[in-house]
Design an enzyme around this catalytic site. Sequence first.
Site: not given
Length: 311
Positions: A158, A182, A257, A260, A283, A292
């Site tokens: 990110r 995150k 983004h 990515r 993730h 995806y």
Amino acid sequence: MTEAPTLADYIEDFKKFLMYERNASAHTLRCYMGDLEQFYDFLCPPNAQGVRRQVSIHDIDNITIREYLATLYEKKKKKTSIARKLATLRAFFRHLCREGVLELNPAQLVASPRLERKLPNHLTVEEAMRFVEMPDLETVLGKRDRAILEMLYATGVRVSELVGMNLEDIDFRNQCVRVRGKGRKERIVPFGEHARKALELYLGVRGQLLAHAPEDKREPNCVFFNYQGTRLTTRSVGRLIDKYIRQCSDLHHISPHSLRHSFATHLLDAGADLRAIQELLGHARLTTTQQYLHVSTDRLMEVYDRTHPKA
């Protein structure tokens, strides 16, 4: 007699929980608090004297939350924004349930708005190659920009993770980088030869940018600087990418983004395992990575329709 905590008190307690126990990023904290302050303004509007009426936390039910969401629909707020605000309320009331303040989470009884599923924009391999090679390597900022674009495409990080990188995070011998994602979760992501060369080229001139930094804002361990010698922000990287998009007349559909998304889609198209891609992207849930699969299936059908004699 001790006064009962107010809604504002509970919101402040939740803020501390996010900061000290969840290690939430500044961006996440800002989003959560912004959503809760709007909810607070709805429930406890100030009168003409600026005094707010108080509402007991136990009086807030699913009807209250639906009424709040109805005002957002009336203001023509986007469904994605409304869904995020509802998710914030669910997290807030879930915290109160864990703390024993409430027995039930009223926000769980409120349905999220149905969102149109959007597949992530991504570049073809040829477009990605052309895009990352656009910066002018004759200039210091061009070398920096090339390293940024190469790293975004090579690692799938990110933008917020990229600007948070420090020199000690990069392992040139093993060609990998430590990434803080995150929730401050760390992961190790490899990068290729092109990214390594671009990084080394930039690091050779990086000191010229650092020399411009004021003493009180100097971060010698930071990897990517702006022209003033201070750490780049996510917004700055967004502007940087917009600049190169304007130079590519056929690439107006992409965003920061998109590199990515391209990273993940190209790995999947080449046969990479979905679980491995999940780890590389950081993730928490496999369902997030599975978006995806839709992209790759669409591409597979296009190839089939174009090439099979009986299609």
